[in-house]
Design a protein around this motif. Structure first.
Motif: not given
Length: 249
Positions: A2-12, A36-48, A51-55
């Motif tokens: 599983n990926s480690a969660p990031l805070p769900s509220a979009p940052p400023k 260290p060792g945690d898996k980043l959230p997926t690209e799609s989750e970070i995008m969500r 609010g940025v693009s996959r690129t």
């Protein structure tokens, strides 16, 4: 895994694009939300979340890979790396990746180089003064010809540190390398809407003031001249940051 969660509220949105993603994930690592060792959230989750693009996400991950913050295992995901053991100074130049990082580095330089310049004015030798003059002449020639100016600019600052007679000033600046020159990372003058010719003329004049104070062995003038130079750089960068933040708002 599983990926480690990031805070769900979009940052400023105080930065734009890839720099914002890098800063947000770096903050999550510093705050312990990602370890260290945690898996980043997926690209799609970070995008969500951001609010940025996959690129943009991929560019940010590329920056973090270069800074040895994360590694990507193909077919598995991207993982947070263990912080590298502190090298000689505990400062990794590769982690200078955002405007905030460059600003923080400038604040450090103002403290260090102000005193180094004062000591250089007292302790410099005639040979060191000649080296400073040569570096400054090379810098001016590069400006006139449109060539790369960062190497000669860096050399000037390293020579001032060397002339201080305290090797630790030189060691720190040498370790940081071209990161001490903000325009090696971004065109802050252009972002701050400074006229390019006026900007470079002012930078040359600021360096001349530093040189002249050291040449006449006036420590207070040397400290004032280099503090003015670095403070002006900081102000240009702050204006550039405001424009970047405005664009990302």
């Amino acid at each position: 895994m599983n990926s480690a969660p990031l805070p769900s509220a979009p940052p400023k949105k105080h930065r734009n694009l890839a720099q914002g993603v890098v800063a947000y994930i770096a903050d999550s690592i510093r705050d312990g939300a990602l370890e260290p060792g945690d898996k980043l959230p997926t690209e799609s989750e970070i995008m969500r979340i951001l609010g940025v693009s996959r690129t943009v996400v991929r560019e940010a991950i590329s920056h973090m890979q270069a800074a040895n913050m994360v590694e990507t295992r193909h077919g598995i995901g991207t993982f947070v790396l263990q912080p590298q053991p502190a090298n000689t100074l505990g400062i990794d130049p590769n982690t200078v990746v955002t405007v905030r990082d460059v600003l923080a580095l400038l604040e450090l330089r103002i403290s260090l180089e102000t005193e180094a310049a004062g000591l250089a004015a007292i302790r410099r030798s005639d040979a060191q003064l000649q080296q400073l003059r040569h570096a400054l002449d090379s810098f001016q020639a590069s400006v006139r010809s449109g060539a790369e100016t960062v190497p000669s600019d860096l050399q000037f600052h390293l020579l001032v540190a060397q002339a201080s007679g305290n090797r630790y000033f030189h060691d720190i600046l040498s370790h940081l390398g071209t990161n001490i020159i903000p325009r090696s990372r971004l065109n802050s003058a252009k972002l701050a809407k400074d006229d390019p010719k006026f900007y470079m003329d002012r930078v040359i004049n600021e360096h001349e003031d530093i040189y002249n104070a050291i040449a006449r062995q006036d420590p207070e003038a040397a400290r004032a001249a280099i503090r003015t130079h670095l403070s002006n750089s900081r102000e240009r960068l702050r204006r550039a940051q405001e424009i970047i933040e405005g664009a990302g708002a």
